[in-house]
Design a protein around this motif. Structure first.
Motif, PDB file in Angstrom:
ATOM      1  N   TYR A  32       0.646   0.218 -22.773  1.00  0.00           N
ATOM      2  CA  TYR A  32      -0.512   1.096 -22.603  1.00  0.00           C
ATOM      3  C   TYR A  32      -0.042   2.355 -21.892  1.00  0.00           C
ATOM      4  O   TYR A  32       0.587   2.281 -20.834  1.00  0.00           O
ATOM      5  CB  TYR A  32      -1.599   0.374 -21.788  1.00  0.00           C
ATOM      6  N   TYR A  36      -3.685  11.274 -17.451  1.00  0.00           N
ATOM      7  CA  TYR A  36      -4.785  11.620 -16.557  1.00  0.00           C
ATOM      8  C   TYR A  36      -4.696  13.097 -16.196  1.00  0.00           C
ATOM      9  O   TYR A  36      -3.609  13.664 -16.050  1.00  0.00           O
ATOM     10  CB  TYR A  36      -4.755  10.773 -15.286  1.00  0.00           C
ATOM     11  N   LEU A  46      -9.326  10.077 -16.807  1.00  0.00           N
ATOM     12  CA  LEU A  46      -8.634   9.693 -18.031  1.00  0.00           C
ATOM     13  C   LEU A  46      -8.876  10.731 -19.117  1.00  0.00           C
ATOM     14  O   LEU A  46     -10.010  11.082 -19.430  1.00  0.00           O
ATOM     15  CB  LEU A  46      -9.126   8.332 -18.493  1.00  0.00           C
ATOM     16  N   ARG A  51      -1.601   3.185 -27.430  1.00  0.00           N
ATOM     17  CA  ARG A  51      -0.859   1.932 -27.406  1.00  0.00           C
ATOM     18  C   ARG A  51       0.302   2.069 -28.379  1.00  0.00           C
ATOM     19  O   ARG A  51       0.242   2.870 -29.323  1.00  0.00           O
ATOM     20  CB  ARG A  51      -1.773   0.765 -27.766  1.00  0.00           C
ATOM     21  N   PHE A  89      -0.896  13.728 -15.150  1.00  0.00           N
ATOM     22  CA  PHE A  89      -0.053  12.580 -14.873  1.00  0.00           C
ATOM     23  C   PHE A  89       0.007  11.683 -16.105  1.00  0.00           C
ATOM     24  O   PHE A  89      -1.020  11.347 -16.693  1.00  0.00           O
ATOM     25  CB  PHE A  89      -0.618  11.743 -13.715  1.00  0.00           C
ATOM     26  N   ASN A  98      -1.832  -6.967 -14.418  1.00  0.00           N
ATOM     27  CA  ASN A  98      -3.158  -6.867 -13.779  1.00  0.00           C
ATOM     28  C   ASN A  98      -3.623  -5.415 -13.744  1.00  0.00           C
ATOM     29  O   ASN A  98      -4.199  -4.966 -12.768  1.00  0.00           O
ATOM     30  CB  ASN A  98      -3.130  -7.446 -12.369  1.00  0.00           C
ATOM     31  N   TYR A  99      -3.321  -4.698 -14.804  1.00  0.00           N
ATOM     32  CA  TYR A  99      -3.770  -3.320 -15.006  1.00  0.00           C
ATOM     33  C   TYR A  99      -3.104  -2.310 -14.083  1.00  0.00           C
ATOM     34  O   TYR A  99      -3.502  -1.156 -14.036  1.00  0.00           O
ATOM     35  CB  TYR A  99      -5.292  -3.200 -14.851  1.00  0.00           C
ATOM     36  N   GLN A 100      -2.098  -2.702 -13.343  1.00  0.00           N
ATOM     37  CA  GLN A 100      -1.415  -1.749 -12.471  1.00  0.00           C
ATOM     38  C   GLN A 100      -0.730  -0.681 -13.301  1.00  0.00           C
ATOM     39  O   GLN A 100      -0.056  -0.970 -14.284  1.00  0.00           O
ATOM     40  CB  GLN A 100      -0.375  -2.455 -11.612  1.00  0.00           C
ATOM     41  N   LEU A 101      -0.913   0.564 -12.885  1.00  0.00           N
ATOM     42  CA  LEU A 101      -0.307   1.688 -13.575  1.00  0.00           C
ATOM     43  C   LEU A 101       0.965   2.126 -12.859  1.00  0.00           C
ATOM     44  O   LEU A 101       1.001   2.197 -11.631  1.00  0.00           O
ATOM     45  CB  LEU A 101      -1.285   2.859 -13.634  1.00  0.00           C
ATOM     46  N   TRP A 103       3.102   5.370 -12.405  1.00  0.00           N
ATOM     47  CA  TRP A 103       2.761   6.775 -12.557  1.00  0.00           C
ATOM     48  C   TRP A 103       3.986   7.675 -12.701  1.00  0.00           C
ATOM     49  O   TRP A 103       5.015   7.446 -12.063  1.00  0.00           O
ATOM     50  CB  TRP A 103       1.963   7.255 -11.344  1.00  0.00           C
TER      51      TRP A 103
ATOM     52  N   PHE B  34      -8.525  -0.798  -7.405  1.00  0.00           N
ATOM     53  CA  PHE B  34      -7.279  -0.407  -6.757  1.00  0.00           C
ATOM     54  C   PHE B  34      -7.560   0.661  -5.706  1.00  0.00           C
ATOM     55  O   PHE B  34      -8.479   1.467  -5.848  1.00  0.00           O
ATOM     56  CB  PHE B  34      -6.294   0.169  -7.780  1.00  0.00           C
ATOM     57  N   TYR B  36      -5.541   3.783  -3.759  1.00  0.00           N
ATOM     58  CA  TYR B  36      -4.362   4.634  -3.784  1.00  0.00           C
ATOM     59  C   TYR B  36      -4.412   5.616  -2.619  1.00  0.00           C
ATOM     60  O   TYR B  36      -5.467   5.942  -2.086  1.00  0.00           O
ATOM     61  CB  TYR B  36      -4.318   5.469  -5.076  1.00  0.00           C
ATOM     62  N   SER B  43       2.367  12.297  -6.596  1.00  0.00           N
ATOM     63  CA  SER B  43       1.665  11.368  -7.460  1.00  0.00           C
ATOM     64  C   SER B  43       0.880  10.370  -6.621  1.00  0.00           C
ATOM     65  O   SER B  43       0.950  10.366  -5.398  1.00  0.00           O
ATOM     66  CB  SER B  43       2.686  10.645  -8.345  1.00  0.00           C
ATOM     67  N   LEU B  44       0.132   9.529  -7.293  1.00  0.00           N
ATOM     68  CA  LEU B  44      -0.648   8.513  -6.596  1.00  0.00           C
ATOM     69  C   LEU B  44       0.262   7.363  -6.173  1.00  0.00           C
ATOM     70  O   LEU B  44       1.113   6.909  -6.939  1.00  0.00           O
ATOM     71  CB  LEU B  44      -1.756   7.971  -7.499  1.00  0.00           C
ATOM     72  N   LEU B  46       0.141   3.503  -5.042  1.00  0.00           N
ATOM     73  CA  LEU B  46      -0.717   2.323  -4.976  1.00  0.00           C
ATOM     74  C   LEU B  46      -0.563   1.650  -3.621  1.00  0.00           C
ATOM     75  O   LEU B  46       0.552   1.373  -3.166  1.00  0.00           O
ATOM     76  CB  LEU B  46      -0.344   1.339  -6.084  1.00  0.00           C
ATOM     77  N   VAL B  97     -11.410  -1.164 -12.789  1.00  0.00           N
ATOM     78  CA  VAL B  97     -11.040  -1.500 -14.165  1.00  0.00           C
ATOM     79  C   VAL B  97     -12.275  -1.975 -14.915  1.00  0.00           C
ATOM     80  O   VAL B  97     -12.940  -2.932 -14.503  1.00  0.00           O
ATOM     81  CB  VAL B  97      -9.968  -2.608 -14.201  1.00  0.00           C
ATOM     82  N   GLN B 106      -8.897   1.991 -16.660  1.00  0.00           N
ATOM     83  CA  GLN B 106      -9.020   2.207 -15.225  1.00  0.00           C
ATOM     84  C   GLN B 106      -9.694   3.558 -14.997  1.00  0.00           C
ATOM     85  O   GLN B 106      -9.214   4.582 -15.484  1.00  0.00           O
ATOM     86  CB  GLN B 106      -7.621   2.183 -14.599  1.00  0.00           C
TER      87      GLN B 106
END
Lengths: 113, 117
Positions: A32, A36, A46, A51, A89, A98-101, A103, B34, B36, B43-44, B46, B97, B106
């Protein structure tokens, strides 16, 4: 291997031109890839996401090009406008994260009138 | 699109006090949120993953006793910066999310600017 490398760090484009921002990744498990847009003092929004089962996705003036073999993806902003001036970004994630991005470092885009 | 709010948007506090920041998903339920932190021109970063009904998972180097996270409901997560010091001054951003059957996305809040004097 978890990094996403983004370039350039900053970009100046004339109004009406095409803005191109590039990102590269190492982890082939990423599935994914969102982009942003962030204005000063605001949270990221977003813009568009892709994908790896497609090579290109277009939404209005914004297009993501995805090259799976090269492990690169890029954002193209057509007919760039002063209102597009912001920091962009790229990011990547995969299903088991777990959907962690992860960056990219960000690109500050300035569109000159 | 999905909306995530944060409150307050800006807060100034004295060193040693605690500050609570709220993050709400306004039009969807979020089991995962999340937190941040973002420094100027960066940048961000986490800080932690907040899951409804369970303890937050903190990233390496983030002090869990200093940054208390509570995800009390499917629409609310809070970050409390305890005994804040000037080095905690930063832009704090939450995200939530939204699950959408394979198009999970997200969404980010507008951020909270914390200044510790």
């Amino acid at each position: 291997q978890q990094q996403v490398k983004q370039s350039p760090q900053s970009l100046i484009v004339q109004k009406g031109g095409i803005s191109i921002i590039n990102c590269a990744y190492e982890n082939t498990a990423f599935d994914y890839f969102p982009w942003y847009q962030q204005f000063p003092g605001k949270g990221p929004a977003l813009l568009i996401a892709i994908r790896p089962d497609v090579s290109e996705k277009k939404e209005g003036r914004f297009t993501i090009s995805f090259n799976k073999s090269a492990k690169q993806f890029s954002l193209h902003i057509m007919d760039s406008q002063p209102g597009d001036s912001a920091t962009y970004f790229c990011a990547a994630s995969f299903m088991d994260s777990n959907y962690q991005l992860i960056w990219g470092a960000g690109t500050k885009l300035i569109i000159k009138p | 699109g999905a909306v995530v709010s944060q409150h307050p948007s800006r807060v100034i506090c004295k060193s040693g006090t605690s500050v609570k920041i709220e993050c709400r998903s306004l039009d969807f339920q979020a089991t995962t949120m999340f937190w941040y932190r973002q420094f100027p021109k960066q940048s961000l970063m986490l800080m932690a993953t907040s899951n409804e009904g369970s303890k937050a998972t903190y990233e390496q180097g983030v002090e869990k006793d200093k940054f208390l996270i509570n995800h009390a409901s499917l629409t609310l997560s809070t970050l409390t910066v305890t005994s804040a010091h000037p080095e905690d001054s930063s832009f704090y951003i939450c995200s939530a999310v939204r699950l959408a059957g394979g198009s999970d996305t997200q969404y980010f809040g507008p951020g909270t600017r914390l200044t510790v004097l």
